[in-house]
Design a protein around this motif. Structure first.
Motif, PDB file in Angstrom:
ATOM      1  N   TRP A  29      69.141 -29.128 -37.108  1.00  0.00           N
ATOM      2  CA  TRP A  29      68.743 -28.358 -35.928  1.00  0.00           C
ATOM      3  C   TRP A  29      68.550 -26.887 -36.287  1.00  0.00           C
ATOM      4  O   TRP A  29      69.135 -26.392 -37.251  1.00  0.00           O
ATOM      5  N   GLY A  30      67.752 -26.200 -35.475  1.00  0.00           N
ATOM      6  CA  GLY A  30      67.513 -24.786 -35.713  1.00  0.00           C
ATOM      7  C   GLY A  30      68.762 -23.938 -35.604  1.00  0.00           C
ATOM      8  O   GLY A  30      68.898 -22.918 -36.292  1.00  0.00           O
ATOM      9  N   TRP A  31      69.706 -24.350 -34.729  1.00  0.00           N
ATOM     10  CA  TRP A  31      70.917 -23.536 -34.564  1.00  0.00           C
ATOM     11  C   TRP A  31      71.888 -23.697 -35.731  1.00  0.00           C
ATOM     12  O   TRP A  31      72.783 -22.883 -35.916  1.00  0.00           O
ATOM     13  N   TRP A  32      71.714 -24.759 -36.525  1.00  0.00           N
ATOM     14  CA  TRP A  32      72.579 -24.937 -37.695  1.00  0.00           C
ATOM     15  C   TRP A  32      71.951 -24.162 -38.856  1.00  0.00           C
ATOM     16  O   TRP A  32      71.383 -24.712 -39.784  1.00  0.00           O
ATOM     17  N   ASP A  33      72.081 -22.856 -38.782  1.00  0.00           N
ATOM     18  CA  ASP A  33      71.410 -21.956 -39.716  1.00  0.00           C
ATOM     19  C   ASP A  33      72.439 -21.389 -40.688  1.00  0.00           C
ATOM     20  O   ASP A  33      73.263 -20.545 -40.327  1.00  0.00           O
ATOM     21  N   VAL A  34      72.405 -21.873 -41.904  1.00  0.00           N
ATOM     22  CA  VAL A  34      73.375 -21.471 -42.923  1.00  0.00           C
ATOM     23  C   VAL A  34      72.852 -20.228 -43.634  1.00  0.00           C
ATOM     24  O   VAL A  34      71.790 -20.252 -44.268  1.00  0.00           O
ATOM     25  N   LYS A  35      73.617 -19.140 -43.554  1.00  0.00           N
ATOM     26  CA  LYS A  35      73.177 -17.872 -44.140  1.00  0.00           C
ATOM     27  C   LYS A  35      74.155 -17.306 -45.163  1.00  0.00           C
ATOM     28  O   LYS A  35      73.791 -16.449 -45.960  1.00  0.00           O
ATOM     29  N   THR A  36      75.406 -17.750 -45.110  1.00  0.00           N
ATOM     30  CA  THR A  36      76.409 -17.231 -46.044  1.00  0.00           C
ATOM     31  C   THR A  36      77.006 -18.378 -46.846  1.00  0.00           C
ATOM     32  O   THR A  36      76.901 -19.548 -46.478  1.00  0.00           O
ATOM     33  N   LEU A 153      68.529 -37.167 -42.240  1.00  0.00           N
ATOM     34  CA  LEU A 153      67.813 -35.902 -42.075  1.00  0.00           C
ATOM     35  C   LEU A 153      68.534 -34.767 -42.807  1.00  0.00           C
ATOM     36  O   LEU A 153      67.888 -33.864 -43.358  1.00  0.00           O
ATOM     37  N   ALA A 154      69.863 -34.814 -42.800  1.00  0.00           N
ATOM     38  CA  ALA A 154      70.624 -33.806 -43.544  1.00  0.00           C
ATOM     39  C   ALA A 154      70.324 -33.911 -45.032  1.00  0.00           C
ATOM     40  O   ALA A 154      70.172 -32.899 -45.727  1.00  0.00           O
ATOM     41  N   ALA A 155      70.227 -35.140 -45.542  1.00  0.00           N
ATOM     42  CA  ALA A 155      69.900 -35.332 -46.959  1.00  0.00           C
ATOM     43  C   ALA A 155      68.501 -34.829 -47.267  1.00  0.00           C
ATOM     44  O   ALA A 155      68.228 -34.366 -48.384  1.00  0.00           O
ATOM     45  N   MET A 156      67.610 -34.877 -46.291  1.00  0.00           N
ATOM     46  CA  MET A 156      66.224 -34.478 -46.514  1.00  0.00           C
ATOM     47  C   MET A 156      66.018 -32.969 -46.518  1.00  0.00           C
ATOM     48  O   MET A 156      64.889 -32.485 -46.592  1.00  0.00           O
TER      49      MET A 156
END
Length: 200
Positions: A29-36, A153-156
């Motif tokens: 999802w767009g909100w699951w945005d990993v930045k650190t 989808l996470a694996a992709m």
């Protein structure tokens, strides 16, 4: 994305993994945005835990199916008169053991009796399961399928760390719940059934 994996800026799929140093990404999802890096480690742990939960839910599904089929066989035996306690007719045939053998052989696709005979017995047992229980199982199985698709989808994301985390989660889930043993070996019920003794 310009990290060598996942989706590029034009939206086309890049079928290659990113480098192991890559940790900035969006997961599912767009909100699951990993930045650190901290968020990345938390994501790895969350995905591994998600796979463990999935294996546990599959184990629950298998247990429900086994219990339902055994109960249907016992009810069928009692309905044919006389045996009680899971025995058909007074013939001393333990229907719990029969269900265990049939379920195990159908999942293992071999051993004991003819294929046609196993198919007829299995079909008769399944048809005797109440529609409400089959509907409940179908709904639960559908939710598990959607859950599995989310993990896919996470694996992709094509991030090697996330990919390995999913594999580790599967390993831990199998070690904790032995789900595949239930699916293939029916939790030891096959051997008890072929031994001819009721272990209930």
């Amino acid at each position: 994305m310009d990290d060598g994996g996942g989706m590029d800026m034009m939206g086309s799929m890049s079928m290659t993994f990113a480098s192991f140093s890559t940790y900035k990404m969006q997961v599912v999802w767009g909100w699951w945005d990993v930045k650190t890096k901290g968020q990345y480690v938390a994501t790895l742990l969350a995905l591994a835990a998600a796979v463990v939960v999935h294996r546990w839910l599959v184990k629950l599904e298998v247990a429900y199916v086994k219990k339902t089929l055994v109960q249907a066989t016992e009810d069928g035996g009692a309905g044919r008169g006389g045996g009680g306690g899971g025995f058909v007719g007074g013939l001393g045939i333990n229907t719990t053991t029969t269900a265990n053998m049939e379920l195990g052989e159908s999942l293992l696709m071999g051993g004991g009796g003819t294929g046609a005979g196993r198919t007829r017995l299995h079909g008769a047992v399944v048809k005797s399961v109440p529609f409400s229980k089959r509907l409940m199982h179908a709904a639960f199985s559908g939710l598990l399928y959607l859950y599995a698709l989310l993990l896919m989808l996470a694996a992709m994301t094509y991030n090697p760390g996330l990919f390995l985390a999913l594999g580790v989660g599967y390993i831990v889930g199998e070690l904790c719940f032995s789900t595949t043993f239930d699916l293939v070996g029916v939790g030891g019920m096959v051997m008890r059934g072929k031994g001819g003794a009721c272990c209930e």
